[in-house]
Motif scaffolding. Structure first.
Motif, short mmCIF file in Angstrom:
data_model
loop_
_atom_site.label_atom_id
_atom_site.label_comp_id
_atom_site.label_asym_id
_atom_site.label_seq_id
_atom_site.Cartn_x
_atom_site.Cartn_y
_atom_site.Cartn_z
N GLU A 39 1.19 -1.68 -0.05
CA GLU A 39 0.41 -0.11 0.11
C GLU A 39 0.64 1.24 -0.10
N ARG A 40 2.05 1.23 1.02
CA ARG A 40 2.48 2.34 1.60
C ARG A 40 3.39 2.61 -0.17
N LEU A 41 4.42 1.38 -0.79
CA LEU A 41 4.68 1.20 -2.03
C LEU A 41 4.06 2.26 -2.73
N LEU A 42 2.98 1.63 -3.27
CA LEU A 42 2.51 1.66 -4.37
C LEU A 42 1.71 2.95 -4.11
N THR A 43 1.54 4.08 -3.26
CA THR A 43 1.43 4.83 -2.89
C THR A 43 2.34 6.17 -3.27
N ARG A 44 3.36 5.69 -3.22
CA ARG A 44 4.77 7.05 -3.75
C ARG A 44 5.70 6.44 -4.72
N ILE A 45 5.24 5.69 -5.44
CA ILE A 45 5.34 5.62 -7.03
C ILE A 45 4.40 6.30 -7.99
N GLU A 46 3.14 5.58 -6.91
CA GLU A 46 2.22 6.66 -8.32
C GLU A 46 2.68 7.97 -9.11
N PRO A 47 2.35 8.82 -8.43
CA PRO A 47 3.07 9.90 -9.25
C PRO A 47 4.16 9.69 -10.18
N PHE A 48 4.63 8.68 -10.46
CA PHE A 48 6.29 8.28 -11.36
C PHE A 48 5.50 6.84 -12.30
N PHE A 49 5.04 6.08 -11.86
CA PHE A 49 4.17 4.90 -12.48
C PHE A 49 2.86 4.51 -12.16
N GLY A 50 1.66 4.95 -12.40
CA GLY A 50 1.13 3.96 -12.17
C GLY A 50 0.47 2.93 -12.32
N LEU A 51 0.59 2.21 -11.66
CA LEU A 51 0.61 0.36 -11.67
C LEU A 51 -0.57 0.44 -11.12
N GLN A 52 -1.25 -0.35 -12.29
CA GLN A 52 -3.22 0.28 -11.42
C GLN A 52 -3.52 -1.74 -11.42
N PRO A 53 -3.96 -2.45 -11.11
CA PRO A 53 -4.43 -3.84 -11.49
C PRO A 53 -5.58 -3.71 -12.76
N PRO A 54 -5.46 -5.28 -13.27
CA PRO A 54 -4.64 -6.31 -13.07
C PRO A 54 -3.36 -6.42 -14.46
N ALA A 55 -2.16 -4.99 -13.82
CA ALA A 55 -0.88 -5.36 -14.38
C ALA A 55 -0.27 -6.34 -14.08
N THR A 56 0.58 -6.93 -14.60
CA THR A 56 1.38 -8.54 -13.88
C THR A 56 2.88 -7.63 -13.28
N VAL A 57 3.06 -8.87 -12.13
CA VAL A 57 4.15 -8.31 -11.15
C VAL A 57 4.75 -9.29 -11.14
N LEU A 58 5.97 -8.91 -11.50
CA LEU A 58 7.27 -9.98 -11.43
C LEU A 58 7.58 -9.80 -9.84
N ASP A 59 7.88 -10.49 -8.58
CA ASP A 59 8.33 -10.75 -7.57
C ASP A 59 9.81 -12.06 -8.07
N ILE A 60 10.84 -10.94 -7.92
CA ILE A 60 12.17 -12.22 -7.97
C ILE A 60 12.81 -12.25 -6.48
N GLY A 61 13.23 -14.19 -6.29
CA GLY A 61 12.80 -14.07 -4.92
C GLY A 61 11.56 -14.16 -3.81
N ALA A 62 10.75 -14.80 -4.82
CA ALA A 62 9.55 -14.98 -4.17
C ALA A 62 9.32 -15.91 -3.21
N ALA A 63 9.96 -16.10 -2.69
CA ALA A 63 10.34 -16.85 -1.57
C ALA A 63 8.22 -17.63 -1.53
N GLN A 64 7.79 -17.53 0.09
CA GLN A 64 6.47 -18.48 -0.16
C GLN A 64 5.41 -17.40 -1.10
N GLY A 65 5.78 -16.42 -1.48
CA GLY A 65 4.80 -16.08 -1.97
C GLY A 65 3.85 -14.41 -1.59
N VAL A 66 4.35 -14.26 -0.12
CA VAL A 66 3.91 -13.22 0.58
C VAL A 66 3.86 -12.59 -0.53
#
Length: 140
Positions: free
Chosen positions: A52-79
């Protein structure tokens, strides 16, 4: 030239990641990829608050909205991906440690989200070119 790998200039001052995005308490307590199912479930609210904090912070520069595809590198258990999938994002990840991927399958089932975490590393991603809208690579 000054390099600030884990800091961001804010109002002319460098501020650490936790000062920008809040405490990361669970992540510090144990190597993330070794967490069990119970620990992974406990981490979800913190991951949701973090994104929530990260998406709010990047919003002015990069409006990432669902259903965009997000890749997590080092995803571990997928939390992290679970938190993003709950927001409506397409959640994909790579993780080199098979036991963590197995826990991610259990977590996806327990939370009712769809995750695609594949065995792999950042240097050779098992995804098609241009199929990812945003890459999260945090504490890898």
């Amino acid at each position: 030239m000054r390099h600030t790998s884990d800091k961001q200039a804010v109002g002319g001052h460098s501020v650490g990641v936790e000062a920008q995005l809040g405490p990361l308490t669970w992540v510090k307590e144990q190597a993330t990829e070794r967490a069990d199912m119970e620990t992974a479930l406990k981490r979800i609210p913190e991951a949701e608050a973090f994104f929530e904090r990260l998406l709010t912070r990047i919003e002015p520069f990069f409006g990432l909205q669902p259903p965009a595809t997000v890749l997590d590198i080092g995803a571990a258990q997928g939390v992290s991906l679970t938190a993003l999938a709950r927001r409506g994002f397409e959640a994909e990840g790579v993780e080199p440690w098979e036991p963590a991927i197995e826990v991610s399958r259990q977590l996806a089932h327990a939370t009712g989200v769809e995750l695609d975490i594949r065995k792999g590393v950042a240097e050779t991603l098992p995804f098609d070119d241009a199929s990812i809208d945003f890459v999260n690579c945090y504490s890898v």
